[in-house]
Design an enzyme around this catalytic site. Structure first.
Site, mmCIF file in Angstrom:
data_model
loop_
_atom_site.group_PDB
_atom_site.id
_atom_site.type_symbol
_atom_site.label_atom_id
_atom_site.label_comp_id
_atom_site.label_asym_id
_atom_site.label_seq_id
_atom_site.Cartn_x
_atom_site.Cartn_y
_atom_site.Cartn_z
ATOM 1 N N HIS A 258 0.820 -1.218 0.000
ATOM 2 C CA HIS A 258 0.000 0.000 0.000
ATOM 3 C C HIS A 258 0.854 1.269 0.000
ATOM 4 O O HIS A 258 0.674 2.152 -0.846
ATOM 5 C CB HIS A 258 -0.866 0.057 1.264
ATOM 6 C CG HIS A 258 -1.531 -1.224 1.648
ATOM 7 N ND1 HIS A 258 -0.946 -2.159 2.462
ATOM 8 C CD2 HIS A 258 -2.745 -1.706 1.334
ATOM 9 C CE1 HIS A 258 -1.767 -3.170 2.649
ATOM 10 N NE2 HIS A 258 -2.868 -2.933 1.973
HETATM 11 C C1 BDR Z 1 -2.536 0.659 5.548
HETATM 12 O O1 BDR Z 1 -2.697 0.176 6.879
HETATM 13 C C2 BDR Z 1 -1.445 -0.027 7.467
HETATM 14 O O2 BDR Z 1 -1.456 -1.160 8.283
HETATM 15 C C3 BDR Z 1 -0.459 -0.121 6.317
HETATM 16 O O3 BDR Z 1 0.818 0.310 6.745
HETATM 17 C C4 BDR Z 1 -1.058 0.797 5.297
HETATM 18 O O4 BDR Z 1 -0.660 2.130 5.517
HETATM 19 C C5 BDR Z 1 -3.241 -0.281 4.597
HETATM 20 O O5 BDR Z 1 -4.601 -0.347 4.892
#
Ligand code: BDR
Ligand code: CA
Length: 336
Positions: A258
């Site tokens: 992500h």
């Molecule tokens: C997001 O949630 C976090 O756990 C990850 O680092 C990312 O930023 C994804 O949903």
């Protein structure tokens, strides 16, 4: 305001210090297109002090030529209790690095004697907005608490910021922490809504695109074999628990990247196909807290609901992986 019309884009990276955050930070440090002025830290995946420690760990491993300031920010969401993701990122938020030993039985990640700066993250954000104005891009990889707090403290100054690239939300796909919500928006929906309403241009890099770019475990291990550097070892180690979570819960052995994807789209916006929408974040839902709701109706009232966000709906994954390789693995090979 500093004249920055040519040269790398000044950025502030706001992070909650997790596993995919770590890869994103390394990419930003290695990208000649951006000038990482400071890293501001927020509670999210893990508490804010551990998140700041994790950022210092990443910097100690990546060893950038110019080390950005690291400033700790909000300890908890604007109005809700903290909610972490230690079950996914490990109890330290970074894959439980204390487990790893070198061949001689010594800790591979010894305790660091480093501390973040004394500066407060909100002051750092406001100072950067004053200094760089329209040229500044803020990239957020965690809950939006720091940014919302800066807006609440001095909206006029924050409105000078050129754009905010936010990893968060899920517009056309289900959530990941609940049926409706993506984690960063779920943890602090009130902050996310403050940012959406702020008038600052927002590019939303949500699950719509993140889930199109899974990183398989074998790719990480292949790279470690080919380039057995400290950084490659770190990425293999810190992703172990995170990837096992996906293997056990989502049916593929690997993880979504992500936060690296948000850095990629910051660097090269042409990677993404976007739609300009009016986007709201649910702050009071019984089942839908943190849901990012885009008004995509043909008949929406543009006067009362003007578009406020460019939502990324598709991504050129081939070009993204090329950039990921260049900024992470090939940089590893060069910097060794
Ligand atoms: C997001 O949630 C976090 O756990 C990850 O680092 C990312 O930023 C994804 O949903
Ligand atoms: Ca994150």
């Amino acid at each position: 305001m500093t004249d920055m019309s040519n040269g790398p884009i000044p950025i502030i990276l706001d992070t909650d210090g997790g596993v995919d955050d770590a890869m994103a930070i390394i990419m930003a440090l290695n990208a000649p297109q951006v000038d990482l002025k400071a890293i501001t830290v927020v509670a999210g995946n893990i508490d804010v002090d551990q998140a700041a420690y994790n950022v210092l760990r990443v910097l100690s491993i990546a060893q950038p030529k110019s080390v950005p300031l690291v400033a700790t920010g909000c300890e908890r969401p604007l109005v809700r209790p903290p909610f972490n993701a230690a079950g996914i990122h490990g109890v330290d938020g970074l894959g439980e690095l204390h487990r790893f030993e070198d061949a001689a039985g010594m800790a591979r990640y010894p305790i660091l004697n480093l501390k973040p700066s004394e500066s407060d993250a909100i002051d750092v954000l406001l100072e950067a907005a004053r200094t760089y104005g329209q040229h500044l891009t803020i990239i957020t990889l965690g809950p939006l608490t720091n940014i919302a707090t800066a807006i609440q403290r001095d909206a006029e100054t924050m409105q000078r910021v050129g754009r905010i690239v936010t990893m968060g939300g899920a517009v056309t796909v289900p959530g990941n922490i609940s049926a409706a919500a993506e984690f960063n928006f779920f943890v602090d929906p009130d902050a996310a809504q403050v940012v959406m309403e702020s008038g600052i241009p927002v590019v939303l890099v949500g699950l719509d695109v993140a889930m199109k770019a899974p990183l398989p475990r074998h790719r990480v291990e292949d790279h470690l074999q080919r380039y057995p550097t400290q950084v490659a070892q770190f990425i293999a180690d810190c992703t172990e628990i995170y990837m096992a979570f996906y293997r056990d819960n989502e049916g593929f052995y690997g993880c979504y990247v992500h936060d690296p994807l948000a850095v990629g789209i910051l660097i090269d916006p042409s990677l993404a196909t976007t739609e300009r929408v009016h986007l709201m974040v649910e702050t009071a839902g019984r089942f839908t807290t943190g849901m990012s709701l885009a008004d995509r109706r043909d008949r929406r009232d543009e006067a009362s609901n003007p578009p406020n966000v460019d939502v990324c709906l598709d991504v050129d994954t081939e070009r993204f992986w090329q950039m990921f390789d260049e900024l992470l693995w090939q940089a590893i090979a060069i910097s060794g």
